[in-house]
Design an enzyme around this catalytic site. Structure first.
Site, mmCIF file in Angstrom:
data_model
loop_
_atom_site.group_PDB
_atom_site.id
_atom_site.type_symbol
_atom_site.label_atom_id
_atom_site.label_comp_id
_atom_site.label_asym_id
_atom_site.label_seq_id
_atom_site.Cartn_x
_atom_site.Cartn_y
_atom_site.Cartn_z
ATOM 1 N N ASP A 21 0.847 -1.191 0.000
ATOM 2 C CA ASP A 21 0.000 0.000 0.000
ATOM 3 C C ASP A 21 0.888 1.249 0.000
ATOM 4 O O ASP A 21 1.571 1.533 0.973
ATOM 5 C CB ASP A 21 -0.898 0.000 1.242
ATOM 6 C CG ASP A 21 -1.874 1.166 1.242
ATOM 7 O OD1 ASP A 21 -2.974 1.015 0.692
ATOM 8 O OD2 ASP A 21 -1.509 2.246 1.773
ATOM 9 N N TYR B 40 3.308 9.650 -0.475
ATOM 10 C CA TYR B 40 4.414 9.034 0.285
ATOM 11 C C TYR B 40 5.764 9.213 -0.427
ATOM 12 O O TYR B 40 6.801 8.944 0.146
ATOM 13 C CB TYR B 40 4.170 7.535 0.530
ATOM 14 C CG TYR B 40 2.853 7.183 1.205
ATOM 15 C CD1 TYR B 40 2.065 8.153 1.808
ATOM 16 C CD2 TYR B 40 2.400 5.866 1.240
ATOM 17 C CE1 TYR B 40 0.858 7.832 2.409
ATOM 18 C CE2 TYR B 40 1.184 5.536 1.840
ATOM 19 C CZ TYR B 40 0.422 6.521 2.417
ATOM 20 O OH TYR B 40 -0.773 6.188 3.012
ATOM 21 N N LYS C 53 -2.545 6.030 -4.375
ATOM 22 C CA LYS C 53 -3.626 6.994 -4.088
ATOM 23 C C LYS C 53 -3.314 8.343 -4.710
ATOM 24 O O LYS C 53 -2.153 8.757 -4.761
ATOM 25 C CB LYS C 53 -3.773 7.169 -2.566
ATOM 26 C CG LYS C 53 -3.702 5.872 -1.796
ATOM 27 C CD LYS C 53 -3.933 6.028 -0.302
ATOM 28 C CE LYS C 53 -3.605 4.738 0.423
ATOM 29 N NZ LYS C 53 -2.200 4.595 0.818
ATOM 30 N N HIS D 81 -7.246 9.864 -2.112
ATOM 31 C CA HIS D 81 -6.619 9.755 -0.783
ATOM 32 C C HIS D 81 -7.460 10.426 0.325
ATOM 33 O O HIS D 81 -7.616 9.880 1.407
ATOM 34 C CB HIS D 81 -5.218 10.380 -0.842
ATOM 35 C CG HIS D 81 -4.270 9.850 0.177
ATOM 36 N ND1 HIS D 81 -2.917 9.752 -0.039
ATOM 37 C CD2 HIS D 81 -4.458 9.385 1.431
ATOM 38 C CE1 HIS D 81 -2.322 9.248 1.020
ATOM 39 N NE2 HIS D 81 -3.238 9.021 1.932
ATOM 40 N N LEU E 257 -2.270 -0.376 14.048
ATOM 41 C CA LEU E 257 -1.677 -0.450 15.385
ATOM 42 C C LEU E 257 -1.714 0.916 16.066
ATOM 43 O O LEU E 257 -0.991 1.141 17.039
ATOM 44 C CB LEU E 257 -0.219 -0.933 15.285
ATOM 45 C CG LEU E 257 -0.029 -2.302 14.634
ATOM 46 C CD1 LEU E 257 1.449 -2.581 14.361
ATOM 47 C CD2 LEU E 257 -0.613 -3.396 15.527
ATOM 48 N N LYS F 6 2.778 -1.180 9.049
ATOM 49 C CA LYS F 6 4.069 -0.709 8.534
ATOM 50 C C LYS F 6 5.177 -0.993 9.536
ATOM 51 O O LYS F 6 5.010 -0.786 10.741
ATOM 52 C CB LYS F 6 3.977 0.794 8.312
ATOM 53 C CG LYS F 6 5.271 1.401 7.864
ATOM 54 C CD LYS F 6 5.476 2.752 8.484
ATOM 55 C CE LYS F 6 6.811 2.833 9.135
ATOM 56 N NZ LYS F 6 7.003 4.098 9.842
ATOM 57 N N SER F 7 6.320 -1.464 9.053
ATOM 58 C CA SER F 7 7.520 -1.560 9.872
ATOM 59 C C SER F 7 8.709 -1.670 8.936
ATOM 60 O O SER F 7 8.572 -2.172 7.824
ATOM 61 C CB SER F 7 7.460 -2.805 10.778
ATOM 62 O OG SER F 7 8.660 -2.899 11.496
ATOM 63 N N ARG G 216 9.870 -7.461 12.967
ATOM 64 C CA ARG G 216 8.468 -7.029 13.085
ATOM 65 C C ARG G 216 7.695 -7.278 11.801
ATOM 66 O O ARG G 216 6.507 -7.583 11.833
ATOM 67 C CB ARG G 216 8.404 -5.547 13.441
ATOM 68 C CG ARG G 216 8.787 -5.275 14.884
ATOM 69 C CD ARG G 216 8.754 -3.796 15.140
ATOM 70 N NE ARG G 216 8.922 -3.493 16.550
ATOM 71 C CZ ARG G 216 9.034 -2.255 17.015
ATOM 72 N NH1 ARG G 216 9.003 -1.225 16.189
ATOM 73 N NH2 ARG G 216 9.182 -2.053 18.307
ATOM 74 N N ASN H 250 4.337 -9.445 12.088
ATOM 75 C CA ASN H 250 3.026 -8.937 11.688
ATOM 76 C C ASN H 250 2.324 -9.838 10.671
ATOM 77 O O ASN H 250 1.126 -9.707 10.446
ATOM 78 C CB ASN H 250 3.157 -7.516 11.127
ATOM 79 C CG ASN H 250 3.605 -6.519 12.190
ATOM 80 O OD1 ASN H 250 3.553 -6.817 13.390
ATOM 81 N ND2 ASN H 250 4.067 -5.350 11.774
#
Ligand code: NAD
Length: 281
Positions: free
Chosen positions: A45, A50, A75, A108, A192, A232-233, A238, A242
């Site tokens: 995503d 971004y 987006k 967005h 999260l 996200k990480s 992680r 996840n």
């Protein structure tokens, strides 16, 4: 780990768990995407905002996977809502990703206080991309109930998804229920709560009982509620953690206990879509 697919109203399937790249530095994005795809994620995503679409495309190509094996979402940025700008920006997304299609393309933010409140002509422009097959599915993000109802009345295509802020401190039930009523899949962003939720004692107790981490319990809560998520990480351990959420289940009481943590508007971590009006430079 096998990630289940959900069926969208466009007839296409979307992996219920993906990898989000918001605030991942462009210099780190390709490596993070390569790592995510290596351990089994098949859904990324991103967004024009971004500024890492090029690096997402690089990561996908470097993974050795075929383009058709990876579900890619992007987006439309807030400055490009006018139809001609949206067309140019969408061409830019395909070029940046290095692909002749995107699996899912979203508005967005609705920006109801900008563009004379007209997000409908923007939506009709996304419908063009959909009919051309260059966006396999189209949807929206941060749309409130009134925005959705207007789109469904004035557009021809019902959005496939509505990507909104959802986590245990902001369950966002009214928008989720409207999505469900209209056949729109809910995507839960910041699943999260950007990490804020992980100290919560309720989730901590459930996690200890199940021998899981608070992040896994929270992500599992979203999955059992039926939403799409993309935590996200950039930390490899992680990223793996996840994804390891499909070999256990929460009891109905656990789901209810976590849902009871809802703080409504006070739990929101991001902007309120009714007033958000920022156009990034
Ligand atoms: P998130 O809820 O996924 O939280 C990310 C943060 O949680 C990380 O920075 C990390 O610090 C922490 N974290 C992640 N995994 C962890 C683990 N296993 N243990 C402990 N801490 C952990 O927040 P997010 O990045 O804001 O949201 C996820 C994705 O949602 C974004 O990358 C983006 O794709 C999407 N998003 C969309 C919008 C929108 O307006 N449409 C807005 C925000 C985010």
């Amino acid at each position: 780990m096998t990630v289940p697919d959900l069926l969208l109203n466009s007839g296409h399937k979307i992996p219920q768990l993906g990898f989000g790249v918001f605030k991942i530095d462009p210099a780190e994005t390709a490596d993070a995407v390569i790592e995510a795809l290596r351990v089994g994620y098949r859904h990324i995503d991103t967004a024009q905002m971004y500024r890492n679409e090029i690096e997402v495309g690089e990561g996908v190509r470097a993974s050795g996977l075929d383009r058709s094996e990876v579900y890619l979402t992007s987006k439309l940025n807030n400055g490009f809502h006018r139809p001609d700008d949206a067309r140019r920006a969408f061409d830019g997304t395909l070029e940046a990703l290095g692909s002749d299609y995107v699996d899912l393309f979203l508005i967005h933010w609705p920006l109801p206080t900008l563009y004379d409140g007209d997000f409908v002509s923007t939506w009709l422009t996304l419908e063009e991309f959909y009919r051309q097959g260059r966006a396999r599915s189209i949807g929206v993000s941060n749309f409130q109930v009134s925005h959705l109802r207007r789109l469904v009345q004035e557009g021809e295509v019902v959005p496939a998804v509505n990507q909104i802020e959802v986590h245990p401190y902001l369950c966002n039930e009214e928008v989720r229920a409207t999505n469900a009523e209209l056949g729109i899949v809910t995507e839960a962003w910041s699943p999260l709560a950007k990490g804020r939720f992980l100290q919560d004692p309720t989730v901590g107790a459930i996690a200890s009982r199940l021998g899981r981490t608070p992040a896994q319990v929270t992500l599992r809560w979203h999955i059992q509620r039926g939403d799409v998520i993309f935590p996200k990480s950039t930390t490899p351990a992680r990223i793996r953690e996840n994804l390891q959420i499909f070999d256990f289940e929460l009891e109905p009481e656990d789901i209810a206990a976590i849902s009871a943590l809802d703080r409504g508007e006070a739990g929101r971590t991001g902007p309120n879509p009714d007033v958000f009006a920022r156009i990034p430079r």
